[in-house]
Structures are given as structure tokens and as C-alpha cells.
Design a protein around this motif. Sequence first.
Motif, PDB file in Angstrom:
ATOM      1  N   PRO A 157       0.778  -1.239   0.000  1.00 15.75           N
ATOM      2  CA  PRO A 157       0.000   0.000   0.000  1.00 15.75           C
ATOM      3  C   PRO A 157       0.813   1.294   0.000  1.00 15.75           C
ATOM      4  N   LEU A 158       2.100   1.233   0.341  1.00 14.37           N
ATOM      5  CA  LEU A 158       2.904   2.450   0.408  1.00 14.37           C
ATOM      6  C   LEU A 158       3.717   2.619  -0.862  1.00 14.37           C
ATOM      7  N   VAL A 159       3.543   3.753  -1.515  1.00 17.05           N
ATOM      8  CA  VAL A 159       4.239   4.052  -2.761  1.00 17.05           C
ATOM      9  C   VAL A 159       5.231   5.189  -2.502  1.00 17.05           C
ATOM     10  N   HIS A 160       6.453   5.010  -2.946  1.00 14.65           N
ATOM     11  CA  HIS A 160       7.535   5.991  -2.773  1.00 14.65           C
ATOM     12  C   HIS A 160       8.064   6.302  -4.171  1.00 14.65           C
ATOM     13  N   HIS A 161       7.797   7.514  -4.667  1.00 15.82           N
ATOM     14  CA  HIS A 161       8.192   7.882  -6.029  1.00 15.82           C
ATOM     15  C   HIS A 161       9.186   9.025  -5.946  1.00 15.82           C
ATOM     16  N   VAL A 162      10.355   8.840  -6.538  1.00 19.31           N
ATOM     17  CA  VAL A 162      11.442   9.815  -6.473  1.00 19.31           C
ATOM     18  C   VAL A 162      11.826  10.234  -7.881  1.00 19.31           C
ATOM     19  N   PHE A 163      11.987  11.542  -8.055  1.00 17.56           N
ATOM     20  CA  PHE A 163      12.407  12.099  -9.340  1.00 17.56           C
ATOM     21  C   PHE A 163      13.753  12.786  -9.164  1.00 17.56           C
ATOM     22  N   PHE A 164      14.676  12.501 -10.092  1.00 11.78           N
ATOM     23  CA  PHE A 164      16.021  13.066 -10.057  1.00 11.78           C
ATOM     24  C   PHE A 164      16.227  13.986 -11.258  1.00 11.78           C
ATOM     25  N   TRP A 165      16.720  15.187 -10.991  1.00 10.02           N
ATOM     26  CA  TRP A 165      17.139  16.113 -12.036  1.00 10.02           C
ATOM     27  C   TRP A 165      18.659  16.061 -12.055  1.00 10.02           C
ATOM     28  N   LEU A 166      19.220  15.736 -13.197  1.00 10.89           N
ATOM     29  CA  LEU A 166      20.664  15.566 -13.326  1.00 10.89           C
ATOM     30  C   LEU A 166      21.384  16.904 -13.448  1.00 10.89           C
ATOM     31  N   LYS A 167      22.584  16.978 -12.869  1.00  9.62           N
ATOM     32  CA  LYS A 167      23.415  18.176 -13.035  1.00  9.62           C
ATOM     33  C   LYS A 167      23.799  18.349 -14.497  1.00  9.62           C
ATOM     34  N   ASN A 168      24.045  17.227 -15.157  1.00  3.52           N
ATOM     35  CA  ASN A 168      24.384  17.229 -16.580  1.00  3.52           C
ATOM     36  C   ASN A 168      23.303  16.454 -17.329  1.00  3.52           C
ATOM     37  N   PRO A 169      22.173  17.108 -17.621  1.00 11.04           N
ATOM     38  CA  PRO A 169      21.029  16.383 -18.185  1.00 11.04           C
ATOM     39  C   PRO A 169      21.291  15.711 -19.531  1.00 11.04           C
ATOM     40  N   ASP A 170      22.313  16.145 -20.253  1.00 12.10           N
ATOM     41  CA  ASP A 170      22.612  15.535 -21.548  1.00 12.10           C
ATOM     42  C   ASP A 170      23.610  14.382 -21.451  1.00 12.10           C
ATOM     43  N   SER A 171      24.084  14.083 -20.238  1.00 13.56           N
ATOM     44  CA  SER A 171      25.082  13.041 -20.055  1.00 13.56           C
ATOM     45  C   SER A 171      24.417  11.671 -19.868  1.00 13.56           C
ATOM     46  N   VAL A 172      24.536  10.849 -20.889  1.00 15.33           N
ATOM     47  CA  VAL A 172      24.012   9.478 -20.814  1.00 15.33           C
ATOM     48  C   VAL A 172      24.808   8.693 -19.773  1.00 15.33           C
TER      49      VAL A 172
END
Length: 135
Positions: free
Chosen positions: A35-50
Motif C-alpha cells: 500500500p505504500l508508494v515511494h516515487h522519487v524524481f532526479f534532475w541531473l546536473k548534466n542532463p545531456d550526459s548518458v
Amino acid sequence: MNNSRRKFIAGSVALAAGSATAMASSTDIQKDKYPLVHHVFFWLKNPDSVKDRDRIIEGLKTLRKIEAIKELRIGVVASTEKRDVVDNSWGVSELMFFENLAGQASYQDHPIHQQFIKDCSALWDKVIVYDAIDV
């Protein structure tokens, strides 16, 4: 003709009711299970770096070894239609499911989670967490 129409309508209503009941039952099973959902979003320092994105993804995969995490999904931004309500500014996300609050709390202090933070935190610029309980 009138009798056939009534049978068709009655059958359609019964089918719809049965489908709704089946869907509700399967949803209840999932809610009861994790029942507990933990959703995390990360913004990269270098968004174009694969390379940086892949390093965070590999780090997130190590979290699967934490017993309290019952299910873990890792994602990147999907190429869906652009709409005002869609935020696609992030780079990587993790979606975790826990049985209870105690499990989620134990995950926070777990050595594997702490190692992930130590190894990967230099790669992200921002993190946002959304925790929810199924109702």
C-alpha cells in the motif's frame, strides 16, 4: 425484437458490473499487498550526459537488494505528447512499493541506500519525493 433488445441491455449491464467488480478486486489485492508508494524524481546536473544517467540507474538497481522494497521500477522520461500538465524536466525516476511505513523507514537508513546516496548524489541537481498510501 423488443425482447432481444432487453436481453442485450441486461447482458451488457451484467458484463459491465462483472468487469467493474473484477477490476476493483484486483486493485484491492494490490493495495493490501504493497500500500505504500515511494516515487522519487532526479534532475541531473548534466542532463545531456548518458553516462551520468546510466550511473544513477545502475545505482538504483542496487537498491533491489533491500528486503523492505517489495517492488522497484526505474524510469526515464517517456516521449509522450507535450501537454501543460506533463512535467518532463526530470531525468531519472524510481518507483518503490512497501508493505508498510516501517519498511519504508528502514529503507531510508539501510546501508545500501546510504551507499547509493554517497556514490550518486554528486550527479543530481535536485530530488523530489512523493510518498502515498493507497486509499
